[in-house]
Design a protein around this motif. Structure first.
Motif, PDB file in Angstrom:
ATOM      1  N   GLU A 155       1.360  -8.143  18.035  1.00  0.00           N
ATOM      2  CA  GLU A 155       0.787  -9.452  17.713  1.00  0.00           C
ATOM      3  C   GLU A 155      -0.539  -9.311  16.971  1.00  0.00           C
ATOM      4  N   GLU A 156      -1.267  -8.260  17.302  1.00  0.00           N
ATOM      5  CA  GLU A 156      -2.566  -8.056  16.666  1.00  0.00           C
ATOM      6  C   GLU A 156      -2.446  -7.522  15.246  1.00  0.00           C
ATOM      7  N   LYS A 157      -1.312  -6.917  14.945  1.00  0.00           N
ATOM      8  CA  LYS A 157      -1.138  -6.318  13.619  1.00  0.00           C
ATOM      9  C   LYS A 157      -0.718  -7.371  12.596  1.00  0.00           C
ATOM     10  N   ILE A 158      -1.674  -8.239  12.277  1.00  0.00           N
ATOM     11  CA  ILE A 158      -1.408  -9.262  11.270  1.00  0.00           C
ATOM     12  C   ILE A 158      -1.570  -8.644   9.878  1.00  0.00           C
ATOM     13  N   HIS A 159      -1.335  -9.450   8.861  1.00  0.00           N
ATOM     14  CA  HIS A 159      -1.329  -8.920   7.497  1.00  0.00           C
ATOM     15  C   HIS A 159      -2.672  -8.292   7.106  1.00  0.00           C
ATOM     16  N   LYS A 160      -3.773  -8.817   7.632  1.00  0.00           N
ATOM     17  CA  LYS A 160      -5.080  -8.272   7.290  1.00  0.00           C
ATOM     18  C   LYS A 160      -5.255  -6.853   7.837  1.00  0.00           C
ATOM     19  N   MET A 161      -4.698  -6.599   9.011  1.00  0.00           N
ATOM     20  CA  MET A 161      -4.774  -5.251   9.582  1.00  0.00           C
ATOM     21  C   MET A 161      -3.960  -4.264   8.755  1.00  0.00           C
ATOM     22  N   TYR A 162      -2.770  -4.708   8.353  1.00  0.00           N
ATOM     23  CA  TYR A 162      -1.947  -3.842   7.509  1.00  0.00           C
ATOM     24  C   TYR A 162      -2.643  -3.575   6.174  1.00  0.00           C
ATOM     25  N   GLY A 163      -3.287  -4.615   5.634  1.00  0.00           N
ATOM     26  CA  GLY A 163      -4.014  -4.441   4.380  1.00  0.00           C
ATOM     27  C   GLY A 163      -5.156  -3.457   4.510  1.00  0.00           C
ATOM     28  N   ALA A 164      -5.897  -3.544   5.631  1.00  0.00           N
ATOM     29  CA  ALA A 164      -7.014  -2.620   5.852  1.00  0.00           C
ATOM     30  C   ALA A 164      -6.523  -1.184   5.994  1.00  0.00           C
ATOM     31  N   MET A 165      -5.386  -1.013   6.685  1.00  0.00           N
ATOM     32  CA  MET A 165      -4.840   0.334   6.855  1.00  0.00           C
ATOM     33  C   MET A 165      -4.374   0.895   5.510  1.00  0.00           C
ATOM     34  N   LEU A 166      -3.809   0.025   4.674  1.00  0.00           N
ATOM     35  CA  LEU A 166      -3.418   0.462   3.333  1.00  0.00           C
ATOM     36  C   LEU A 166      -4.644   0.928   2.547  1.00  0.00           C
ATOM     37  N   ASN A 167      -5.747   0.193   2.698  1.00  0.00           N
ATOM     38  CA  ASN A 167      -6.996   0.613   2.046  1.00  0.00           C
ATOM     39  C   ASN A 167      -7.365   2.037   2.414  1.00  0.00           C
ATOM     40  N   CYS A 168      -7.208   2.354   3.682  1.00  0.00           N
ATOM     41  CA  CYS A 168      -7.567   3.698   4.155  1.00  0.00           C
ATOM     42  C   CYS A 168      -6.710   4.762   3.480  1.00  0.00           C
ATOM     43  N   TYR A 169      -5.418   4.500   3.358  1.00  0.00           N
ATOM     44  CA  TYR A 169      -4.526   5.456   2.691  1.00  0.00           C
ATOM     45  C   TYR A 169      -4.869   5.582   1.207  1.00  0.00           C
ATOM     46  N   VAL A 170      -5.159   4.441   0.579  1.00  0.00           N
ATOM     47  CA  VAL A 170      -5.506   4.447  -0.845  1.00  0.00           C
ATOM     48  C   VAL A 170      -6.792   5.232  -1.070  1.00  0.00           C
ATOM     49  N   ARG A 171      -7.777   4.994  -0.216  1.00  0.00           N
ATOM     50  CA  ARG A 171      -9.061   5.680  -0.361  1.00  0.00           C
ATOM     51  C   ARG A 171      -8.905   7.196  -0.261  1.00  0.00           C
ATOM     52  N   GLU A 172      -7.999   7.652   0.608  1.00  0.00           N
ATOM     53  CA  GLU A 172      -7.748   9.082   0.773  1.00  0.00           C
ATOM     54  C   GLU A 172      -6.741   9.626  -0.240  1.00  0.00           C
ATOM     55  N   ARG A 173      -6.272   8.751  -1.127  1.00  0.00           N
ATOM     56  CA  ARG A 173      -5.335   9.123  -2.202  1.00  0.00           C
ATOM     57  C   ARG A 173      -4.034   9.704  -1.652  1.00  0.00           C
ATOM     58  N   MET A 174      -3.556   9.116  -0.593  1.00  0.00           N
ATOM     59  CA  MET A 174      -2.309   9.568   0.038  1.00  0.00           C
ATOM     60  C   MET A 174      -1.166   8.706  -0.468  1.00  0.00           C
TER      61      MET A 174
END
Length: 504
Positions: free
Chosen positions: A134-153
């Motif tokens: 329930e806590e994993k709303i779209h904003k959380m998924y977006g933030a996690m994607l940011n982390c992957y993008v920042r690390e160039r994964m």
């Protein structure tokens, strides 16, 4: 998510991507208007990124003052903008743990992104995985994607984005923009137009940032025809912002291609979108300098001065750099005099711009003379100023003067502890020293240098070579080298063989 995308782009040195990032740049100046009135006014001036803010926050509460989520969000946003990420995370975690004000899903998504920046990807993944469904709303998924993008994964980013699509969380341009940034930063520009097409096929309307990323991808591959087609598509969309950044980016690619007339067309378009944006004016001044047009540079500078009563140091750096690029050193010297009398904070990055210009033109003596004149006026140059001149002398093979300038750089280090000399400069000076100066002078220099950088093999080699030349024993140096866990290599053995040759 835009903030992370921009930070990701900034790691790429290309000018066009710097222009992209500047869409979100703001000149932040704390005016003191709210001094001692609100929490922000207490935290904002605390410049050291290593300073803990928890005590400031706790004291605010102990004084019986209210804590508002709006103000804490503003503080976190400001700290992120100034790259004080650890402090931003501190405030975020204090906010979520104290329970004194609401902690929204948006604030929690920001916290996740900060965890990734400060503590690394594994910590961010743990934080994300520990959330309930329930806590994993779209904003959380977006933030996690940011982390992957920042690390160039790339693989993890694609997998995560697919989950977002499956959950219906990819209905805005942001996740697609993140993927395009990732492809840009991993030099996979050819994949970016396909992402833009996929967005449109999935019913997601690209925003100005999406188009800018695609324009950049074509420009980076010198596909100027398709670059202009994408721009024309963007221009047809009445709901899409067309700003100076986009047109300046296109102009820059035409300048690189040597198509100056085309570049001028888009520079004119960019100017019409400038309004009073000082950042944009500075970029266009630089681009006109790249075209070799002094008249246009001076025209925009005068425009800049009429739209703003005061020019900040960044403006002078841009203008000095442009005049140097044009070879207009007399005008640059006059502008430096103007800056010195402007009342601006004395930032050595301003005169350094002219120092670099002199050195690039081989006018090293003039650069040194200028620097010593500044010292005579009671100013203490930063180490990098002396290092610039030292580099110029090295290129002219005047090692004696290069050595003297580097000693000056190290001498003023106490006030600039973060400075590190370029390895190539130190290598050149150490090599020359060990062959030309007496051992005591080499020892003195190495002793001063190790305050700046850790003892390394080259420093030991200089000491060994100088000692052998002086007929001194080197066993103590070799023991110290061993204690510092620096093994002897082929070069060490080659230097030691000089001792044997000398004995023979």
């Amino acid at each position: 998510m835009a903030s992370s995308i921009v930070n990701s782009l900034k790691s790429n040195p290309s000018f066009s991507q710097t222009l992209i990032s500047n869409l979100f740049s703001v000149r932040s100046v704390y005016t003191g208007k709210f001094a001692n009135i609100n929490l922000y006014s207490r935290i904002s001036p605390l410049g050291s990124p290593n300073l803990s803010l928890v005590s400031v926050l706790d004291q605010w509460v102990e004084e019986g003052k209210k804590v508002r989520d709006v103000e804490l969000d503003r503080i976190i946003r400001d700290l992120r903008h100034r790259k004080r990420y650890a402090q931003a995370l501190e405030v975020s975690e204090w906010m979520s743990s104290k329970g004194l004000c609401p902690f929204s899903p948006s604030a929690r998504a920001v916290q996740l992104d900060l965890i990734g920046q400060v503590r690394g990807l594994k910590s961010a993944e743990t934080y994300f995985n520990n959330m309930t469904a329930e806590e994993k709303i779209h904003k959380m998924y977006g933030a996690m994607l940011n982390c992957y993008v920042r690390e160039r994964m790339v693989a993890k980013s694609l997998s995560h984005l697919q989950k977002m699509k499956d959950l219906g969380f990819a209905s805005t341009p942001l996740p697609y923009n993140g993927l395009m940034c990732l492809y840009s930063n991993t030099n996979q520009h050819e994949k970016i137009p396909d992402v833009l097409s996929e967005m449109q096929e999935n019913g997601v309307s690209p925003d100005s940032f999406s188009y800018r990323l695609c324009i950049n991808s074509y420009g980076a591959r010198s596909d100027l025809n398709n670059m202009e087609k994408i721009l024309e598509e963007m221009e047809r969309k009445s709901n899409i912002l067309k700003d100076w950044i986009t047109y300046a980016m296109v102009a820059n690619f035409y300048i690189k291609a040597g198509l100056n007339e085309k570049a001028l067309v888009f520079l004119r378009k960019a100017e019409k979108k400038l309004y009073k944006d000082p950042l944009g004016c500075n970029h266009l001044i630089s681009l006109y300098a790249s075209l070799g047009s002094k008249a246009e540079v001076m025209r925009l500078w005068e425009r800049r001065k009429t739209t703003s009563k005061k020019q900040i140091n960044r403006d002078y750096i841009t203008m000095l750099g442009s005049l140097v690029k044009l070879g207009e050193f007399e005008d640059a010297e006059a502008l430096l005099d103007e800056w010195e009398s402007s009342g601006n904070c004395y930032d050595f990055r301003v005169p350094n711009t002219l120092l670099i210009g002199y050195c690039q033109k081989g006018l090293i003596e003039k650069a040194e003379s200028m620097l010593r004149d500044i010292v005579q006026k009671g100013k203490t140059p930063i180490p990098n100023s002396w290092s610039i001149v030292a580099t110029g002398y090295i290129e002219k093979q005047n090692m004696e003067k290069a050595f003297k300038c580097m000693k000056e750089a190290i001498a003023v280090l106490a006030e600039h502890k973060g400075w590190k000399p370029k390895p190539k400069i130190i290598s050149s000076i150490l090599s020359w020293l060990s062959d030309n100066k007496d051992v005591e002078e080499v020892e003195t220099f190495v002793s001063a240098l190790k305050v700046v950088i850790p003892m390394d093999r080259e420093m030991y080699h200089a000491l060994i070579r100088a000692s052998i030349r002086a007929g001194k024993e080197v066993d103590g140096i070799l023991e110290s080298m061993k204690a510092d866990k620096i093994d002897e290599d082929e070069e060490t053995r080659k230097i030691l063989s000089l001792k044997q040759d000398k004995a023979e």
